[in-house]
Write a protein that holds these residues in place. Structure first.
Motif, mmCIF file in Angstrom:
data_model
loop_
_atom_site.group_PDB
_atom_site.id
_atom_site.type_symbol
_atom_site.label_atom_id
_atom_site.label_comp_id
_atom_site.label_asym_id
_atom_site.label_seq_id
_atom_site.Cartn_x
_atom_site.Cartn_y
_atom_site.Cartn_z
ATOM 1 N N ALA A 279 -27.569 -14.906 39.806
ATOM 2 C CA ALA A 279 -26.019 -14.831 38.639
ATOM 3 C C ALA A 279 -25.982 -16.068 38.895
ATOM 4 C CB ALA A 279 -24.622 -14.917 38.996
ATOM 5 N N ILE A 280 -26.250 -17.253 39.506
ATOM 6 C CA ILE A 280 -26.947 -18.657 39.032
ATOM 7 C C ILE A 280 -27.887 -18.972 38.144
ATOM 8 C CG2 ILE A 280 -27.333 -20.848 39.889
ATOM 9 C CD1 ILE A 280 -25.517 -20.493 42.303
ATOM 10 N N SER A 281 -28.916 -17.965 38.289
ATOM 11 C CA SER A 281 -30.083 -17.971 37.336
ATOM 12 C C SER A 281 -30.420 -17.750 36.315
ATOM 13 C CB SER A 281 -31.547 -17.634 38.461
ATOM 14 O OG SER A 281 -31.533 -17.770 39.684
ATOM 15 N N LEU A 282 -29.312 -17.011 36.440
ATOM 16 C CA LEU A 282 -28.735 -15.631 34.879
ATOM 17 C C LEU A 282 -27.967 -16.878 34.171
ATOM 18 C CD1 LEU A 282 -29.148 -13.159 32.606
ATOM 19 C CD2 LEU A 282 -26.973 -12.747 34.160
ATOM 20 N N ALA A 283 -26.975 -17.358 34.417
ATOM 21 C CA ALA A 283 -26.007 -18.264 33.863
ATOM 22 C C ALA A 283 -26.895 -19.576 33.683
ATOM 23 C CB ALA A 283 -25.159 -18.653 34.482
ATOM 24 N N SER A 284 -28.392 -19.937 34.374
ATOM 25 C CA SER A 284 -28.637 -21.065 33.807
ATOM 26 C C SER A 284 -29.816 -20.969 32.883
ATOM 27 C CB SER A 284 -29.872 -21.941 34.537
ATOM 28 O OG SER A 284 -28.904 -22.078 35.856
ATOM 29 N N GLU A 285 -30.562 -19.246 33.056
ATOM 30 C CA GLU A 285 -31.186 -18.756 31.947
ATOM 31 C C GLU A 285 -30.944 -18.979 30.657
ATOM 32 O OE1 GLU A 285 -32.868 -14.589 30.422
ATOM 33 O OE2 GLU A 285 -33.038 -15.120 32.308
ATOM 34 N N LEU A 286 -29.438 -18.301 30.425
ATOM 35 C CA LEU A 286 -29.190 -17.885 28.766
ATOM 36 C C LEU A 286 -28.401 -19.095 28.748
ATOM 37 C CD1 LEU A 286 -26.631 -14.812 29.550
ATOM 38 C CD2 LEU A 286 -29.125 -15.124 28.849
ATOM 39 N N GLY A 287 -27.872 -20.730 29.284
ATOM 40 C CA GLY A 287 -27.286 -21.600 29.133
ATOM 41 C C GLY A 287 -25.803 -21.887 29.258
ATOM 42 N N VAL A 288 -25.233 -22.468 30.117
ATOM 43 C CA VAL A 288 -24.114 -22.332 29.880
ATOM 44 C C VAL A 288 -22.984 -22.792 29.036
ATOM 45 C CG1 VAL A 288 -21.425 -23.043 31.070
ATOM 46 C CG2 VAL A 288 -23.759 -22.399 32.189
ATOM 47 N N ALA A 289 -23.595 -23.345 28.103
ATOM 48 C CA ALA A 289 -23.778 -24.287 26.054
ATOM 49 C C ALA A 289 -23.319 -22.892 25.417
ATOM 50 C CB ALA A 289 -24.096 -24.840 25.693
ATOM 51 N N ALA A 290 -24.623 -22.130 25.392
ATOM 52 C CA ALA A 290 -24.817 -21.005 24.478
ATOM 53 C C ALA A 290 -23.055 -20.138 25.287
ATOM 54 C CB ALA A 290 -26.179 -20.457 24.315
ATOM 55 N N ILE A 291 -23.419 -19.796 26.032
ATOM 56 C CA ILE A 291 -22.438 -18.873 27.230
ATOM 57 C C ILE A 291 -21.154 -19.003 26.292
ATOM 58 C CG2 ILE A 291 -20.965 -18.001 29.246
ATOM 59 C CD1 ILE A 291 -23.548 -18.287 30.611
ATOM 60 N N ARG A 292 -20.943 -20.551 26.676
ATOM 61 C CA ARG A 292 -19.501 -20.711 25.968
ATOM 62 C C ARG A 292 -19.195 -20.278 24.597
ATOM 63 N NH1 ARG A 292 -14.517 -22.112 25.545
ATOM 64 N NH2 ARG A 292 -13.457 -23.873 24.723
ATOM 65 N N ASP A 293 -20.466 -20.735 23.643
ATOM 66 C CA ASP A 293 -19.997 -20.739 22.270
ATOM 67 C C ASP A 293 -19.953 -19.214 22.239
ATOM 68 O OD1 ASP A 293 -20.377 -23.073 21.798
ATOM 69 O OD2 ASP A 293 -22.401 -23.226 21.357
ATOM 70 N N ARG A 294 -20.247 -18.274 22.776
ATOM 71 C CA ARG A 294 -19.588 -16.771 22.136
ATOM 72 C C ARG A 294 -18.809 -16.228 23.108
ATOM 73 N NH1 ARG A 294 -21.592 -12.015 20.549
ATOM 74 N NH2 ARG A 294 -20.787 -10.182 21.434
ATOM 75 N N ILE A 295 -18.595 -17.123 24.469
ATOM 76 C CA ILE A 295 -16.999 -16.401 24.870
ATOM 77 C C ILE A 295 -16.271 -17.372 23.418
ATOM 78 C CG2 ILE A 295 -15.045 -17.311 26.049
ATOM 79 C CD1 ILE A 295 -17.442 -16.924 27.572
ATOM 80 N N GLY A 296 -16.059 -18.360 22.951
ATOM 81 C CA GLY A 296 -15.374 -18.824 22.361
ATOM 82 C C GLY A 296 -15.192 -17.821 20.403
ATOM 83 N N VAL A 297 -16.161 -17.333 20.653
ATOM 84 C CA VAL A 297 -16.041 -15.871 19.101
ATOM 85 C C VAL A 297 -15.596 -15.438 19.362
ATOM 86 C CG1 VAL A 297 -17.873 -15.185 17.536
ATOM 87 C CG2 VAL A 297 -18.007 -17.913 18.178
ATOM 88 N N VAL A 298 -15.831 -14.906 20.572
ATOM 89 C CA VAL A 298 -15.321 -13.289 20.584
ATOM 90 C C VAL A 298 -13.804 -13.344 20.978
ATOM 91 C CG1 VAL A 298 -15.548 -10.990 22.253
ATOM 92 C CG2 VAL A 298 -17.248 -12.274 21.885
ATOM 93 N N SER A 299 -13.624 -14.773 22.412
ATOM 94 C CA SER A 299 -11.507 -14.462 22.339
ATOM 95 C C SER A 299 -10.976 -14.965 21.546
ATOM 96 C CB SER A 299 -11.699 -15.374 23.727
ATOM 97 O OG SER A 299 -12.650 -17.111 23.138
ATOM 98 N N ALA A 300 -11.477 -15.525 20.315
ATOM 99 C CA ALA A 300 -10.811 -16.412 18.767
ATOM 100 C C ALA A 300 -10.644 -14.313 18.091
ATOM 101 C CB ALA A 300 -11.306 -16.680 17.905
ATOM 102 N N SER A 301 -11.773 -13.721 17.613
ATOM 103 C CA SER A 301 -11.417 -12.480 17.319
ATOM 104 C C SER A 301 -10.444 -11.579 18.160
ATOM 105 C CB SER A 301 -12.637 -12.101 17.604
ATOM 106 O OG SER A 301 -12.788 -10.940 16.612
ATOM 107 N N LEU A 302 -10.503 -11.717 19.552
ATOM 108 C CA LEU A 302 -9.523 -11.075 20.339
ATOM 109 C C LEU A 302 -7.360 -11.619 19.664
ATOM 110 C CD1 LEU A 302 -8.397 -8.873 21.953
ATOM 111 C CD2 LEU A 302 -9.253 -10.197 23.858
ATOM 112 N N ARG A 303 -8.345 -12.903 20.002
ATOM 113 C CA ARG A 303 -6.230 -13.376 19.904
ATOM 114 C C ARG A 303 -5.829 -13.225 18.514
ATOM 115 N NH1 ARG A 303 -8.869 -18.030 22.514
ATOM 116 N NH2 ARG A 303 -8.248 -18.276 24.492
ATOM 117 N N ASP A 304 -6.838 -13.253 17.570
ATOM 118 C CA ASP A 304 -6.501 -12.918 15.759
ATOM 119 C C ASP A 304 -5.656 -12.006 15.598
ATOM 120 O OD1 ASP A 304 -6.480 -13.868 13.150
ATOM 121 O OD2 ASP A 304 -8.148 -12.242 12.388
#
Length: 398
Positions: A279-304
């Motif tokens: 799990a750590i290797s996958l998060a490092s590969e994807l990049g936590v900054a990129a994960i944060r950006d994606r989660i931000g978009v998805v959660s903003a859509s859900l809230r709206d």
């Protein structure tokens, strides 16, 4: 950047995505296939070679996992200890702090995790110390300016739940750290909802201790946790108990390890640690900054979308949000919302007062429904969730 094609690939490699719609990543996320395979493969090896012998065969891999875990939060391998749960490692390091005395004070954020509060309250009750809640800014986040004026020579600990369990708030852990560091007060950060969701740099935060479970946004197996201890702070801790690994007897006296593994026991699940490593290797590969950006978009859509549903109120505090989306439905308990959605194959969480007692009590809330997103979630899943919540809200009005 996590492209749509990459997300489709990640979903295809996550068996649970084909079975249901999962919006409970803040409770426990869906593990990728590689995590489950690492666990089961090692269990098979234990069965064929012997558990201790199997552990010896993967010793180098375990060292790499510690290195990767440290890199994920801006630490060094000797700063990291692994444990079986976030609560257990939090409790171990709290118990290792200097004993509380009558008149001592512990300062906590209003959103502190209920398990942490219960542990601190037991210690305070025994010693005559007290817990004080740091007031909030207008947006509901911990107010560092007020905290600065609460500091005196009776404060023994500042404890902060960085991303609360009951909603999308992100507290300013770095600002709190600056105040704690300037005053020389131990600073303990609960990063249970942060690890794997937002970038973590322990040096920037200024924390002396930080913990997180592996099962949430990092997508590791249950029964895994990570503990960070700042190297300059380790000598101030006195572990409540040790074993032949963390404090072996030398000439009749225990010799405590000099690294964070003084909080790590020799008896552990190697299989689960190997799963955590994937799990750590996958998060490092994807990049936590990129994960944060994606989660931000998805959660903003859900809230709206939820904000436009009659009878539904989004309950998130703060001005910068995490992927935890909390809401209530008029006339129906959050636990009933959760069970109704489960019947439709949609997983969410429901948090009661015990999860975040100070904050829920301050806001007069008994329960909140919590839909926590991952980079795995799609717009189609959001639409299905919101339509199902809307149907529940309509039924509640009849």
């Amino acid at each position: 950047m996590l492209t749509d094609a990459r997300v489709r690939s990640l979903r295809a490699d996550t068996p649970g995505c084909a079975e249901l719609i999962h919006f409970n990543h803040a409770g426990a996320s869906l593990s990728p296939r590689a995590v489950a395979e690492a666990v089961t493969r090692h269990l098979a090896l234990e069965g064929s070679r012997g558990p201790m012998e199997a552990a010896a065969l993967v010793a180098d891999r375990l060292s790499t996992i510690r290195l990767n875990a440290a890199s994920l939060i801006g630490a060094e391998p000797e700063d990291i200890a692994f444990g079986s749960s976030g609560s257990s490692v939090w409790g171990m390091v709290f118990a290792a702090l200097p004993p509380l005395r009558e008149g001592d004070r512990i300062l906590v954020g209003r959103h502190e995790w209920g398990g942490n509060v219960a542990t601190m309250q037991r210690a305070a009750s025994r010693s005559g110390a007290r817990i004080e809640v740091i007031p909030c800014r207008e947006d509901g986040s911990v107010d560092p300016d007020v905290l600065a004026h609460m500091i005196d020579d009776t404060v023994r600990l500042i404890s902060l739940t960085w991303l609360p369990a009951n909603g999308g708030l992100i507290n300013d852990a770095e600002a709190v750290g600056k105040i704690a560091n300037a005053a020389g007060i131990p600073y303990l950060v609960d990063a249970g909802q942060a690890l794997g969701q937002i970038p973590i740099d322990v040096a920037k935060i200024g924390c002396d201790m930080l913990k997180s479970a592996g099962r949430k946004h990092l997508r590791g197996p249950r029964g895994t946790a990570l503990l960070y201890i700042r190297p300059e702070f380790r000598h101030k801790l006195d572990p409540l108990f040790v074993d032949v690994s963390s404090g072996p007897l030398i000439n009749g006296m225990p010799l405590l390890r000099s690294d964070a593994r003084q909080f790590e026991m020799s008896e552990t699940s190697v299989a689960l640690l190997l799963g955590l490593g994937e799990a750590i290797s996958l998060a490092s590969e994807l990049g936590v900054a990129a994960i944060r950006d994606r989660i931000g978009v998805v959660s903003a859509s859900l809230r709206d979308r939820l904000r436009h549903v009659p009878g539904v109120e989004v309950r998130d505090l703060g001005s910068t949000y995490s992927g935890l989306v909390s809401f209530t439905v008029d006339g129906i308990l959050a636990s009933n919302v959760k069970s109704s959605l489960a019947e439709k194959g949609i997983n969410i969480g429901a948090n009661g007062v015990s999860y975040t007692p100070y904050d829920m009590t301050a806001r007069g809330l008994q329960e909140v429904a919590r839909a926590s997103v991952s980079y795995l979630n799609t717009e189609d899943e959001i639409v299905q969730l919101v339509e199902a919540v809307e149907a529940i809200a309509r039924m509640a009005k009849r």
